[in-house]
Write a protein that holds these residues in place. Structure first.
Motif, short mmCIF file in Angstrom:
data_model
loop_
_atom_site.label_atom_id
_atom_site.label_comp_id
_atom_site.label_asym_id
_atom_site.label_seq_id
_atom_site.Cartn_x
_atom_site.Cartn_y
_atom_site.Cartn_z
N LEU A 42 8.05 -21.95 -24.64
CA LEU A 42 9.30 -21.99 -23.88
C LEU A 42 9.65 -23.40 -23.44
O LEU A 42 10.83 -23.75 -23.33
CB LEU A 42 9.21 -21.09 -22.65
CG LEU A 42 9.70 -19.66 -22.77
CD1 LEU A 42 9.74 -19.03 -21.39
CD2 LEU A 42 11.06 -19.57 -23.42
N LYS A 43 8.64 -24.21 -23.15
CA LYS A 43 8.93 -25.56 -22.67
C LYS A 43 9.67 -26.36 -23.74
O LYS A 43 10.66 -27.05 -23.45
CB LYS A 43 7.65 -26.27 -22.25
CG LYS A 43 7.91 -27.62 -21.61
CD LYS A 43 6.65 -28.16 -20.95
CE LYS A 43 6.97 -29.43 -20.17
NZ LYS A 43 5.78 -29.94 -19.43
N GLU A 44 9.21 -26.26 -24.97
CA GLU A 44 9.88 -26.97 -26.06
C GLU A 44 11.27 -26.38 -26.32
O GLU A 44 12.23 -27.10 -26.60
CB GLU A 44 9.04 -26.90 -27.34
CG GLU A 44 9.64 -27.65 -28.51
CD GLU A 44 8.74 -27.65 -29.72
OE1 GLU A 44 9.19 -28.09 -30.79
OE2 GLU A 44 7.57 -27.21 -29.60
N ASN A 45 11.38 -25.07 -26.19
CA ASN A 45 12.66 -24.40 -26.39
C ASN A 45 13.65 -24.69 -25.26
O ASN A 45 14.87 -24.67 -25.47
CB ASN A 45 12.43 -22.89 -26.53
CG ASN A 45 13.70 -22.06 -26.47
OD1 ASN A 45 14.07 -21.57 -25.41
ND2 ASN A 45 14.38 -21.93 -27.61
N GLY A 46 13.11 -24.94 -24.06
CA GLY A 46 13.96 -25.18 -22.90
C GLY A 46 14.35 -23.93 -22.14
O GLY A 46 15.21 -23.97 -21.26
N GLY A 47 13.70 -22.81 -22.45
CA GLY A 47 14.05 -21.55 -21.82
C GLY A 47 13.35 -21.33 -20.50
O GLY A 47 12.68 -22.22 -19.97
N ILE A 48 13.49 -20.11 -19.95
CA ILE A 48 12.86 -19.79 -18.67
C ILE A 48 12.32 -18.36 -18.68
O ILE A 48 12.82 -17.50 -19.39
CB ILE A 48 13.82 -19.94 -17.47
CG1 ILE A 48 15.06 -19.06 -17.62
CG2 ILE A 48 14.21 -21.39 -17.27
CD1 ILE A 48 15.95 -19.06 -16.38
N ILE A 49 11.27 -18.15 -17.86
CA ILE A 49 10.77 -16.81 -17.55
C ILE A 49 11.23 -16.47 -16.14
O ILE A 49 10.95 -17.22 -15.20
CB ILE A 49 9.24 -16.74 -17.62
CG1 ILE A 49 8.72 -17.17 -18.98
CG2 ILE A 49 8.76 -15.32 -17.31
CD1 ILE A 49 7.21 -17.17 -19.05
N MET A 50 11.89 -15.34 -16.01
CA MET A 50 12.35 -14.87 -14.70
C MET A 50 11.39 -13.76 -14.27
O MET A 50 11.37 -12.67 -14.86
CB MET A 50 13.79 -14.41 -14.79
CG MET A 50 14.68 -15.51 -15.38
SD MET A 50 16.42 -15.05 -15.56
CE MET A 50 16.96 -15.25 -13.85
N VAL A 51 10.58 -14.04 -13.27
CA VAL A 51 9.44 -13.19 -12.92
C VAL A 51 9.91 -11.85 -12.37
O VAL A 51 10.75 -11.77 -11.47
CB VAL A 51 8.54 -13.91 -11.90
CG1 VAL A 51 7.45 -12.98 -11.37
CG2 VAL A 51 7.93 -15.17 -12.53
N ASN A 52 9.32 -10.78 -12.93
CA ASN A 52 9.61 -9.41 -12.53
C ASN A 52 8.73 -9.01 -11.34
O ASN A 52 7.57 -9.41 -11.25
CB ASN A 52 9.33 -8.48 -13.72
CG ASN A 52 9.87 -7.09 -13.54
OD1 ASN A 52 9.62 -6.43 -12.55
ND2 ASN A 52 10.59 -6.61 -14.54
N PHE A 53 9.26 -8.20 -10.43
CA PHE A 53 8.53 -7.81 -9.22
C PHE A 53 7.81 -6.46 -9.35
O PHE A 53 7.11 -6.05 -8.41
CB PHE A 53 9.48 -7.70 -8.02
CG PHE A 53 10.13 -9.00 -7.62
CD1 PHE A 53 9.75 -10.21 -8.17
CD2 PHE A 53 11.15 -9.00 -6.66
CE1 PHE A 53 10.36 -11.40 -7.79
CE2 PHE A 53 11.76 -10.18 -6.26
CZ PHE A 53 11.36 -11.37 -6.84
N PHE A 54 7.99 -5.73 -10.44
CA PHE A 54 7.42 -4.39 -10.56
C PHE A 54 5.90 -4.48 -10.46
O PHE A 54 5.27 -5.21 -11.23
CB PHE A 54 7.83 -3.77 -11.88
CG PHE A 54 7.47 -2.33 -12.06
CD1 PHE A 54 7.60 -1.42 -11.02
CD2 PHE A 54 7.01 -1.86 -13.28
CE1 PHE A 54 7.29 -0.08 -11.19
CE2 PHE A 54 6.70 -0.53 -13.47
CZ PHE A 54 6.83 0.37 -12.41
N PRO A 55 5.26 -3.75 -9.52
CA PRO A 55 3.80 -3.86 -9.35
C PRO A 55 3.00 -3.64 -10.63
O PRO A 55 1.96 -4.28 -10.83
CB PRO A 55 3.49 -2.78 -8.31
CG PRO A 55 4.73 -2.71 -7.48
CD PRO A 55 5.86 -2.90 -8.47
N ASP A 56 3.46 -2.76 -11.51
CA ASP A 56 2.75 -2.52 -12.76
C ASP A 56 2.70 -3.77 -13.63
O ASP A 56 1.79 -3.94 -14.45
CB ASP A 56 3.44 -1.41 -13.55
CG ASP A 56 3.26 -0.04 -12.90
OD1 ASP A 56 3.27 0.02 -11.66
OD2 ASP A 56 3.12 0.96 -13.62
N PHE A 57 3.68 -4.68 -13.49
CA PHE A 57 3.70 -5.92 -14.25
C PHE A 57 3.08 -7.08 -13.47
O PHE A 57 2.72 -8.09 -14.07
CB PHE A 57 5.14 -6.30 -14.64
CG PHE A 57 5.89 -5.26 -15.41
CD1 PHE A 57 5.23 -4.24 -16.10
CD2 PHE A 57 7.27 -5.27 -15.44
CE1 PHE A 57 5.94 -3.27 -16.80
CE2 PHE A 57 7.99 -4.30 -16.15
CZ PHE A 57 7.31 -3.30 -16.83
#
Length: 317
Positions: A182-197
């Motif tokens: 993702l760093k090379e792509n320039g994207g982002i991870i938007m963190v999910n709050f669901f306890p199972d994840f």
């Protein structure tokens, strides 16, 4: 003030059971609901389709929540690039390539792989999204399809609501090698709050959620992470993050850790997403300037049982 007024993507979601049936109609109805919601509350919400629109909503007095539309699940296009283009014209600015079901052209994380990446038509979908200026979302998407999309996309991609696989080995979470890409792509991870994840367990706390933010920041930096709480899509939430009113508590938790500064938290709250959107818009504009034509799809999947005609005709009167 980005802490209090981040842009909001409203998801035009229809279940996988609609695939090969009435997914397009129901998706259009969801888009209609979103637009009517924004129109009903103009004192709080402002429809947005671009970075310029978001900044205008944020600078308005009183401030407005910039409201954008996303589609969660590629089954909503019914294997049609024409439908994809029509959604863009209606204001859709991201699409998740799959939901919990495979499409004929891309694999979900929830089912056994069939495409094992992207089919030729799936590659056309990604290229057309780049040409239109629609963000490629990879939450819910199978690992090999995710890797293929990141390699192919000329614009940054996002994970709109996913967490870290190394902290919770759930198939919906993102492995380290993809986080690195993702760093090379320039994207982002938007963190999910669901306890199972978050904890791979029924219960989690705000501190457990913070660990996912810390992990991504340590691995690739604070410019590649966002918030993907998914409050409207889960039936359990972490203690301390019961609803959006608790977002300031999350920022306080991150600040107390000593691992984040105020500017990084502003980026996390929305500026990282604006950076992604700017680059998506830049790629769109470059492709238009270079005369890139819309993708054609004579090879689109047509053995899916849709109740549609394969023939086109013109009636002369």
């Amino acid at each position: 003030m980005w802490f209090l007024y981040p842009p909001q993507f409203w998801s035009a979601f229809v279940p996988c059971a609609t695939q090969n049936k009435d997914a397009v109609q129901l998706t259009l109805e969801q888009i209609d609901v979103i637009k009517r919601l924004v129109d009903k509350y103009p004192q709080y919400l402002q429809f947005a389709t671009s970075v310029t629109d978001i900044l205008e909503a944020h600078s308005a007095r009183p401030r407005k929540i910039a409201s954008l539309i996303g589609i969660e699940g590629g089954h909503s296009i019914a294997n049609s690039l024409g439908v994809l283009r029509s959604y863009y014209q209606l204001g859709v600015r991201y699409m998740t390539l799959t939901h919990t079901c495979n499409t004929p052209w891309a694999d979900s994380s929830n089912e056994a792989p069939v495409a094992d990446g992207l089919t030729e038509f799936g590659e056309k979908v990604v290229r057309e999204m780049n040409r239109l200026g629609m963000i490629v979302d990879l939450s819910h998407v199978g690992e090999n399809t995710t890797r293929a999309a990141i390699r192919l996309s000329r614009a940054p991609v996002v994970f709109s609501h996913s967490s870290v696989y190394s902290l919770c080995n759930h198939k919906r979470n993102v492995p380290d090698d993809i986080i690195q890409s993702l760093k090379e792509n320039g994207g982002i991870i938007m963190v999910n709050f669901f306890p199972d994840f978050v904890k791979c367990a029924p219960n989690a706390t705000i501190s457990d959620v913070a660990e996912h933010f810390h992990y991504i920041k340590r691995m690739i930096g604070a410019d590649y992470v966002g918030i993907g709480g998914d409050f409207d899509g889960v039936n359990r939430v972490p203690r301390g993050l019961e609803d959006v009113s608790r977002y300031p508590e999350l920022f306080a938790e991150l600040l107390r850790s000593g691992q984040w500064n105020v500017q990084e938290l502003k980026n996390l709250a929305g500026l990282n997403m604006l950076r992604v959107m700017r680059q998506v818009e830049k790629v769109r504009d470059e492709m238009r300037t270079n005369g890139v034509e819309p993708e054609e799809h004579p090879d689109s999947p047509n053995d899916n049982g849709n109740c549609t005609s394969n023939a086109f005709y013109t009636e002369y009167v």
